[in-house]
Scaffold this motif. Sequence first.
Motif, PDB file in Angstrom:
ATOM      1  N   ASP A 363       0.693  -0.869   0.264  1.00 60.40           N
ATOM      2  CA  ASP A 363      -0.254   0.173  -0.187  1.00 60.40           C
ATOM      3  C   ASP A 363       0.822   1.480   0.382  1.00 60.40           C
ATOM      4  OD1 ASP A 363      -1.821   2.045   0.597  1.00 60.40           O
ATOM      5  OD2 ASP A 363      -2.874   1.832   2.703  1.00 60.40           O
ATOM      6  N   SER A 364       1.690   1.894  -1.623  1.00 62.80           N
ATOM      7  CA  SER A 364       1.980   2.782  -1.509  1.00 62.80           C
ATOM      8  C   SER A 364       1.977   4.214  -0.662  1.00 62.80           C
ATOM      9  CB  SER A 364       2.380   2.727  -3.084  1.00 62.80           C
ATOM     10  OG  SER A 364       1.159   3.395  -3.431  1.00 62.80           O
ATOM     11  N   GLN A 365       0.835   4.687  -0.409  1.00 60.24           N
ATOM     12  CA  GLN A 365      -0.072   5.413   0.269  1.00 60.24           C
ATOM     13  C   GLN A 365       0.583   5.219   1.358  1.00 60.24           C
ATOM     14  OE1 GLN A 365      -3.531   7.472   0.620  1.00 60.24           O
ATOM     15  NE2 GLN A 365      -2.836   8.648  -0.694  1.00 60.24           N
ATOM     16  N   ASP A 366      -0.082   4.428   2.200  1.00 62.61           N
ATOM     17  CA  ASP A 366       0.667   4.193   3.620  1.00 62.61           C
ATOM     18  C   ASP A 366       1.952   3.812   4.127  1.00 62.61           C
ATOM     19  OD1 ASP A 366      -0.141   3.555   6.242  1.00 62.61           O
ATOM     20  OD2 ASP A 366      -0.245   1.698   6.420  1.00 62.61           O
ATOM     21  N   ILE A 367       3.215   3.585   3.117  1.00 63.30           N
ATOM     22  CA  ILE A 367       4.484   3.304   3.012  1.00 63.30           C
ATOM     23  C   ILE A 367       4.940   5.067   2.922  1.00 63.30           C
ATOM     24  CG2 ILE A 367       6.437   2.648   2.324  1.00 63.30           C
ATOM     25  CD1 ILE A 367       5.460   0.068   1.341  1.00 63.30           C
ATOM     26  N   LEU A 368       4.191   6.040   2.472  1.00 64.06           N
ATOM     27  CA  LEU A 368       4.727   7.241   2.307  1.00 64.06           C
ATOM     28  C   LEU A 368       4.863   8.191   3.223  1.00 64.06           C
ATOM     29  CD1 LEU A 368       5.613   9.557   0.681  1.00 64.06           C
ATOM     30  CD2 LEU A 368       4.099   9.871  -0.253  1.00 64.06           C
ATOM     31  N   ASP A 372       9.641   8.278   8.116  1.00 66.54           N
ATOM     32  CA  ASP A 372      11.416   8.283   8.018  1.00 66.54           C
ATOM     33  C   ASP A 372      11.623   8.250   6.813  1.00 66.54           C
ATOM     34  OD1 ASP A 372      12.301   9.143  10.740  1.00 66.54           O
ATOM     35  OD2 ASP A 372      11.620   7.185  11.318  1.00 66.54           O
ATOM     36  N   ILE A 373      10.526   8.363   6.099  1.00 67.60           N
ATOM     37  CA  ILE A 373      10.041   8.144   4.302  1.00 67.60           C
ATOM     38  C   ILE A 373      10.290   9.344   3.811  1.00 67.60           C
ATOM     39  CG2 ILE A 373       8.539   7.034   2.109  1.00 67.60           C
ATOM     40  CD1 ILE A 373      10.274   4.894   3.700  1.00 67.60           C
ATOM     41  N   GLY A 374      10.724   9.914   3.122  1.00 65.91           N
ATOM     42  CA  GLY A 374      10.745  10.514   2.456  1.00 65.91           C
ATOM     43  C   GLY A 374       9.995  10.949   1.162  1.00 65.91           C
ATOM     44  N   PHE A 375      10.256  10.649   0.081  1.00 66.36           N
ATOM     45  CA  PHE A 375       9.443  10.769  -1.323  1.00 66.36           C
ATOM     46  C   PHE A 375       8.568   9.298  -1.542  1.00 66.36           C
ATOM     47  CE2 PHE A 375      14.225   9.739  -1.577  1.00 66.36           C
ATOM     48  CZ  PHE A 375      14.246   9.407  -3.409  1.00 66.36           C
ATOM     49  N   GLY A 376       8.135   9.439  -2.169  1.00 61.54           N
ATOM     50  CA  GLY A 376       7.233   8.348  -2.675  1.00 61.54           C
ATOM     51  C   GLY A 376       8.205   7.509  -4.052  1.00 61.54           C
ATOM     52  N   SER A 377       7.850   6.522  -4.530  1.00 58.50           N
ATOM     53  CA  SER A 377       8.324   5.999  -5.512  1.00 58.50           C
ATOM     54  C   SER A 377       7.591   5.092  -6.415  1.00 58.50           C
ATOM     55  CB  SER A 377       9.315   5.117  -4.954  1.00 58.50           C
ATOM     56  OG  SER A 377       9.531   3.882  -4.581  1.00 58.50           O
ATOM     57  N   ALA A 420       0.448  10.512  -3.718  1.00 63.00           N
ATOM     58  CA  ALA A 420       1.549  11.710  -3.049  1.00 63.00           C
ATOM     59  C   ALA A 420       1.433  13.049  -3.220  1.00 63.00           C
ATOM     60  CB  ALA A 420       2.736  11.652  -3.906  1.00 63.00           C
ATOM     61  N   GLN A 421       0.877  13.503  -3.996  1.00 64.77           N
ATOM     62  CA  GLN A 421       0.286  15.165  -2.695  1.00 64.77           C
ATOM     63  C   GLN A 421      -0.443  14.959  -2.161  1.00 64.77           C
ATOM     64  OE1 GLN A 421      -1.485  16.540  -6.188  1.00 64.77           O
ATOM     65  NE2 GLN A 421       0.553  16.372  -7.339  1.00 64.77           N
TER      66      GLN A 421
END
Length: 565
Positions: A363-368, A372-377, A420-421
């Motif tokens: 779940d990339s949004q939850d990871i982002l 300490d996660i600075g930016f998404g991928s 991400a926004q």
Amino acid sequence: MRPSSWLPAVLGAALVAATPTPTIQKRWPTAFASVADGGFSLNGSKFSFIGTNAYWLPYLNSDEDIVNTLTNMSAAGIKVVRTWAFNDVTSVPTAGSWLQLIQNGTTTINDGPNGLQRLDRLVELAEQHGIYVLLSLTNNWNPVATPSSTPARRDDTASSATPLPRNFLSNDYGGMDAYVREFGTSKTHDEFYTDPTIRTFFEKYVQAVVSRFANNPFVFAWELANDPRCNSTIPTSPTCTTQTITQWHADLSKFIRSIDPNHLVSSGDHGFLCPTCTKLFPLTPKAAPSAAAGGASTRRRSRAAVMTKARLIKKIAEDRRAAPRAADAPTVKIRGAWKAPAKAKRQENGGPGSAFDGSSGVDSQDILNAPDIGFGSFQLLPDQNNYDTNPNDAIVPPSANFGATVQQGINWIQTQAASAQAVGKPLVLTAFGLVTQANEVVFVPFNASTPVNPGAGVSTRKRQTPGELGTGVTDDQRDDAYTAWLNAGIQAGLQGMTQYQWSSVGLTPSDGTFVQSPNAQQQTAGGGTLPQSPNDGYGTLGQAQNAEQGVLQDASQNITSFLLQ
């Protein structure tokens, strides 16, 4: 005529135990990459980039080859190169580079000239070219073609008669499953994320590498892993969920930041979303920064709505109504494709396709949203993944419906940007690519060890399925798709986009390495005769490379211009 657009178409190395390496003490007049107002900042200025992937770059046989490759990248406007900061082996090779030995219940880090010093040299040379390095710390994918052999080797035939050189494929550098095979108890892939012994050994390696570059700003950021998810070559357990993967990200990113507070940390995940999954870090929507407040201008960005549960359900219905009939959309089975466990396959009745249902454990949004996660991928590789909400996850060759492939890529980019926004952090497309007609005979999916479509002159294996060849796109189609995706990414406010992957020719050959003499070079696409960089189906050479690099060069100019508006 192609459509016009504003984007053109020794052994002898010293071995040390797996303990931290002394930090390099050097002063640079430049600042570290940071996040400000939802975007990247360098030296007090806004920063966005077009980049490329070259997982093999640190492990070339000569510094001259690295210099030549970086020179060509710089000429094409490349500002960031993404590469592997891991190279795990289960026995010490007789030639070539390696970074960590995983064997006999322990690990040994190679700090010699064919070990971590190769990473030192790459970062040093990249600095001279004004290029930043995005370092990935492990890989989700590490299939073994012939596990009974010692050591296990990649093959381009059904037997081990003609093995591919070590490190030829991106998934031949060790990774998560190398740890699981050695230290795991149940031998399931998700033990990498949860088993205390495995986590301890991995953190020792991470500490050795991260502390080495903690004071070097030409390391752009740390990437935790390439494409982390529940599944890989090794099966996963039924208990692996999105929370398993998110928690690992939160823990490891916190660990890295405790060692190195200077650098940003990113995931490296594929970008899969799961609006229906339980969150570890529930989203608190953040307003996009205004231009007046010094934030990135959103005036011309493509504003896609955040993928909520309600919007997802609506989109599923729309996509199913618009889906082409089976006769109109031939599919191809990708060898080595994984299957999610039954309990993770669908989190709700009538759920969407795997890009949105949590079946990958991502779940990339939850990871982002982890602190300490600075930016998404995220990644965009249509030959290997379906990015639609339709639950039919069969891969449709992009050439079969090229227009739909391009549009699906644009939709995926816009959806990721909106996600991400909403979190309020920058986003980078860390890998995008299409397999072309010239490359289809050498295309190896990320979870396979042999080409899908081996052809004459490459191997004697028969095609798996009649008609598989002919699924690649033309060079012009590739360039048109890249143009459209880069354009969409710039308009949507992505802070970086990295093409997959760079190619180099005329490299220095050495027996036992992935760059061999011309008569021994494996998998040379298009009949090339010069020793070249590895090609797993996405590399380009000759005129095709010139055209593709032209697309990247113009995009580099335009992403900078757009940022300054």
